[in-house]
Design an enzyme around this catalytic site. Structure first.
Site, PDB file in Angstrom:
ATOM      1  N   LYS A  22       0.829  -1.208   0.000  1.00 39.59           N
ATOM      2  CA  LYS A  22       0.000   0.000   0.000  1.00 39.59           C
ATOM      3  C   LYS A  22       0.862   1.257   0.000  1.00 39.59           C
ATOM      4  O   LYS A  22       0.598   2.216  -0.748  1.00 39.59           O
ATOM      5  CB  LYS A  22      -0.910  -0.004   1.226  1.00 39.59           C
ATOM      6  CG  LYS A  22      -1.643   1.318   1.472  1.00 39.59           C
ATOM      7  CD  LYS A  22      -2.288   1.377   2.829  1.00 39.59           C
ATOM      8  CE  LYS A  22      -1.296   1.636   3.938  1.00 39.59           C
ATOM      9  NZ  LYS A  22      -1.363   2.955   4.546  1.00 39.59           N
ATOM     10  N   ASN A  23       1.905   1.264   0.823  1.00 40.78           N
ATOM     11  CA  ASN A  23       2.718   2.464   0.973  1.00 40.78           C
ATOM     12  C   ASN A  23       3.634   2.722  -0.224  1.00 40.78           C
ATOM     13  O   ASN A  23       4.276   3.773  -0.293  1.00 40.78           O
ATOM     14  CB  ASN A  23       3.543   2.387   2.257  1.00 40.78           C
ATOM     15  CG  ASN A  23       2.688   2.555   3.499  1.00 40.78           C
ATOM     16  OD1 ASN A  23       1.574   3.092   3.429  1.00 40.78           O
ATOM     17  ND2 ASN A  23       3.177   2.093   4.629  1.00 40.78           N
ATOM     18  N   ARG A  95      -3.606   9.925   5.182  1.00 38.63           N
ATOM     19  CA  ARG A  95      -2.504  10.874   5.155  1.00 38.63           C
ATOM     20  C   ARG A  95      -1.864  10.971   3.768  1.00 38.63           C
ATOM     21  O   ARG A  95      -1.362  12.022   3.386  1.00 38.63           O
ATOM     22  CB  ARG A  95      -1.460  10.457   6.184  1.00 38.63           C
ATOM     23  CG  ARG A  95      -0.240  11.345   6.185  1.00 38.63           C
ATOM     24  CD  ARG A  95       0.721  11.017   7.295  1.00 38.63           C
ATOM     25  NE  ARG A  95       1.965  11.749   7.107  1.00 38.63           N
ATOM     26  CZ  ARG A  95       2.128  13.022   7.363  1.00 38.63           C
ATOM     27  NH1 ARG A  95       1.128  13.732   7.809  1.00 38.63           N
ATOM     28  NH2 ARG A  95       3.295  13.618   7.163  1.00 38.63           N
ATOM     29  N   CYS A 119      -4.064   7.665  10.697  1.00 38.93           N
ATOM     30  CA  CYS A 119      -4.067   7.029  12.014  1.00 38.93           C
ATOM     31  C   CYS A 119      -3.728   8.023  13.119  1.00 38.93           C
ATOM     32  O   CYS A 119      -2.927   8.932  12.925  1.00 38.93           O
ATOM     33  CB  CYS A 119      -3.050   5.885  12.056  1.00 38.93           C
ATOM     34  SG  CYS A 119      -3.547   4.455  11.094  1.00 38.93           S
ATOM     35  N   ARG A 124       2.167  14.293  12.766  1.00 34.98           N
ATOM     36  CA  ARG A 124       2.965  14.054  11.564  1.00 34.98           C
ATOM     37  C   ARG A 124       2.808  15.276  10.659  1.00 34.98           C
ATOM     38  O   ARG A 124       2.162  15.219   9.623  1.00 34.98           O
ATOM     39  CB  ARG A 124       2.516  12.771  10.858  1.00 34.98           C
ATOM     40  CG  ARG A 124       2.754  11.532  11.702  1.00 34.98           C
ATOM     41  CD  ARG A 124       2.519  10.258  10.934  1.00 34.98           C
ATOM     42  NE  ARG A 124       1.109   9.991  10.772  1.00 34.98           N
ATOM     43  CZ  ARG A 124       0.623   8.916  10.158  1.00 34.98           C
ATOM     44  NH1 ARG A 124       1.447   8.025   9.657  1.00 34.98           N
ATOM     45  NH2 ARG A 124      -0.669   8.715  10.045  1.00 34.98           N
ATOM     46  N   PRO A 125       3.367  16.408  11.074  1.00 35.76           N
ATOM     47  CA  PRO A 125       3.148  17.639  10.319  1.00 35.76           C
ATOM     48  C   PRO A 125       3.824  17.596   8.954  1.00 35.76           C
ATOM     49  O   PRO A 125       4.762  16.826   8.735  1.00 35.76           O
ATOM     50  CB  PRO A 125       3.792  18.705  11.212  1.00 35.76           C
ATOM     51  CG  PRO A 125       4.827  17.968  11.997  1.00 35.76           C
ATOM     52  CD  PRO A 125       4.260  16.600  12.231  1.00 35.76           C
ATOM     53  N   ILE A 126       3.332  18.440   8.060  1.00 35.31           N
ATOM     54  CA  ILE A 126       3.914  18.485   6.713  1.00 35.31           C
ATOM     55  C   ILE A 126       4.743  19.755   6.537  1.00 35.31           C
ATOM     56  O   ILE A 126       4.979  20.198   5.414  1.00 35.31           O
ATOM     57  CB  ILE A 126       2.832  18.371   5.627  1.00 35.31           C
ATOM     58  CG1 ILE A 126       1.863  19.554   5.678  1.00 35.31           C
ATOM     59  CG2 ILE A 126       2.079  17.057   5.750  1.00 35.31           C
ATOM     60  CD1 ILE A 126       0.998  19.645   4.434  1.00 35.31           C
ATOM     61  N   ASP A 308       6.166   0.417  11.945  1.00 30.37           N
ATOM     62  CA  ASP A 308       4.922  -0.254  11.556  1.00 30.37           C
ATOM     63  C   ASP A 308       4.888  -1.720  11.988  1.00 30.37           C
ATOM     64  O   ASP A 308       3.863  -2.390  11.825  1.00 30.37           O
ATOM     65  CB  ASP A 308       4.710  -0.168  10.042  1.00 30.37           C
ATOM     66  CG  ASP A 308       4.109   1.166   9.627  1.00 30.37           C
ATOM     67  OD1 ASP A 308       3.808   1.980  10.506  1.00 30.37           O
ATOM     68  OD2 ASP A 308       3.933   1.391   8.412  1.00 30.37           O
ATOM     69  N   ARG A 400      -7.645  -0.441   5.942  1.00 33.02           N
ATOM     70  CA  ARG A 400      -6.864   0.582   5.239  1.00 33.02           C
ATOM     71  C   ARG A 400      -5.569   0.018   4.678  1.00 33.02           C
ATOM     72  O   ARG A 400      -5.034   0.560   3.709  1.00 33.02           O
ATOM     73  CB  ARG A 400      -6.540   1.745   6.180  1.00 33.02           C
ATOM     74  CG  ARG A 400      -7.730   2.612   6.560  1.00 33.02           C
ATOM     75  CD  ARG A 400      -7.298   3.818   7.382  1.00 33.02           C
ATOM     76  NE  ARG A 400      -6.169   4.461   6.756  1.00 33.02           N
ATOM     77  CZ  ARG A 400      -5.009   4.724   7.364  1.00 33.02           C
ATOM     78  NH1 ARG A 400      -4.830   4.375   8.628  1.00 33.02           N
ATOM     79  NH2 ARG A 400      -4.034   5.307   6.716  1.00 33.02           N
TER      80      ARG A 400
END
Length: 419
Positions: A22-23, A95, A119, A124-126, A308, A400
């Site tokens: 998925k990632n 995300r 999640c 988890r700022p951008i 993970d 997900r």
């Protein structure tokens, strides 16, 4: 709302085919925005985040087609993208929506992307994404929950990521391939999903050097073309099924996986006494240990032990003899599964980013609630080894990122059903 009902105590035996990652698929789908030509992606996992990304691209007026249902392959053509926007309604649970920011800005000079959800495992700022795009010449504002970015054409520059970020590396890499001149990205993430994205971009005509290293050199080109690309196997699904075999005293054959992508996990499981062998052609065999023994884990960026896999390892540690120390260094709020496993009888003490697990402890079935994607997997693993019945609420989290996990588990002997 769906729940899992698990009757524990069954030894798992048989063969499991590992799905595409998925990632890796999500940034690849976003990269299709960089060209007007068709981009065909194979080995796509049928999980909720992929469906959300497909809906997002369709919302932007891309053509998204699949020859089969459920889809295992997508052809995406962004010939006309009349809406360069990722709205909150479509991306609030995912995300990876932020990965459309770089490609939209690079190709069209404009993007409006909702701040991402996903999640609840910590901030988890951008900010780093924004800093890097501004270094490349973008004008960016953040208002009303949206990032709005503009440029005439991005210009190459040198940017050092102040901390390692996978989505940040992917986002800026996809922006840099169409920027004018050379871009040098230092302290880039080394994860296999980043390498997979870079290999897709090269197939599309991008000029990238240093793939697989922390320094990426990109010579910008004026346009990209279509390509066909197979997504790499999911290393986290692989690791999860390795733990499933070990924790249930089982004997599993995992096919279509890539052992080189989870060396740290393999080494740690072997340290716990689990027997794992590579049998060629992307195949791993896991056999239960005669006796599981405790081990310590510290999560790290790749090639270290993946965050993970932390929750799944914690479930395994409850069945190991001795005291295991788990230290989480990536996310600050990733022990929410610990209290749920403790409801099942586990002996876990959490102090800040350190969890101390004393085992082995017998687990007993109980009603538990999943808080995030990987926490869901850890609760399933605990339920597989627990006495009596375990009920897991909020399993939409596991949907997900895991393709038909209950079907795969039933096929190898688990008593699990979705109700």
């Amino acid at each position: 709302m769906d729940r899992f009902k698990i009757q524990g105590g069954r030894r798992l035996e048989g063969t499991v085919r590992i799905s595409g990652a998925k990632n890796a698929a999500l940034p690849a789908m976003a990269a299709a925005l960089l060209t007007s030509d068709p981009v065909t992606l194979q080995n796509i996992p049928h999980v909720r985040d992929i469906i959300t990304m497909a809906k997002l691209l369709a919302h932007m007026r891309c053509r998204v087609e699949s020859p089969d249902l459920p889809p295992s392959e997508f052809t995406i053509q962004a010939e006309t993208v009349s809406l360069q926007e990722a709205p909150y309604e479509l991306v609030k649970t995912m995300r990876a929506s932020v990965l459309t920011l770089g490609p939209l800005l690079a190709r069209f000079g404009y993007a409006r992307v909702s701040l991402p959800g996903g999640c609840a495992i910590g901030a988890r700022p951008i900010d780093i994404h924004i800093q890097a795009l501004e270094r490349l010449g973008a004008q960016i504002s953040v208002e009303h929950g949206y990032v709005e970015a503009r440029c005439k054409r991005l210009r190459g520059a040198t940017f050092r990521f102040p901390k390692i970020t996978v989505t940040g590396t992917e986002n800026i890499l996809t922006a840099a391939v169409l920027a004018e001149g050379e871009t040098i990205l230092e302290n880039s993430a080394l994860e296999p999903e980043v390498t997979d994205l870079a290999e897709l971009l090269i197939k599309m005509g991008a000029k990238i050097e240093g793939v697989g290293t922390s320094t990426l050199r990109v010579q910008g080109v004026s346009s990209l073309h279509g390509a066909t690309h197979a997504i790499i196997p999911d290393r986290i699904e692989t690791g999860t099924f390795l733990v499933a075999g070990a924790i249930t005293g089982g004997d599993l054959l995992l096919t279509d996986c890539e052992p080189q992508h989870l060396v740290a996990v393999l080494n740690k499981l072997k340290e716990c006494g689990v027997e794992i062998k590579c049998e060629g052609n992307g195949t791993l065999r896991v056999r239960a240990a005669k006796k599981l023994v405790a081990a310590d884990v510290t999560t790290e960026e790749y090639p270290g032990f993946a965050t993970d896999m932390q929750a799944q390892f914690m479930a395994l540690a409850t069945q190991a003899t001795g005291i295991s120390h788990v230290r989480e260094t990536i996310f600050e709020n990733r022990y929410m599964h610990a209290s749920e496993i403790m409801r099942m009888g586990a002996n876990i003490a959490v102090d800040g980013n350190l969890a101390v697990i004393t085992g082995p402890t017998p687990l007993s079935g109980a009603p538990v609630t999943a808080s995030d994607l990987r926490a869901s997997a850890s609760l399933v693993l605990a339920g597989l080894v627990a006495d009596n019945t375990t009920w897991i609420d909020r399993v939409y989290h596991i949907d997900r990122g895991y393709e038909r996990i209950e079907d795969k588990l039933r096929a190898i002997g688990a008593r699990i059903e979705r109700v």
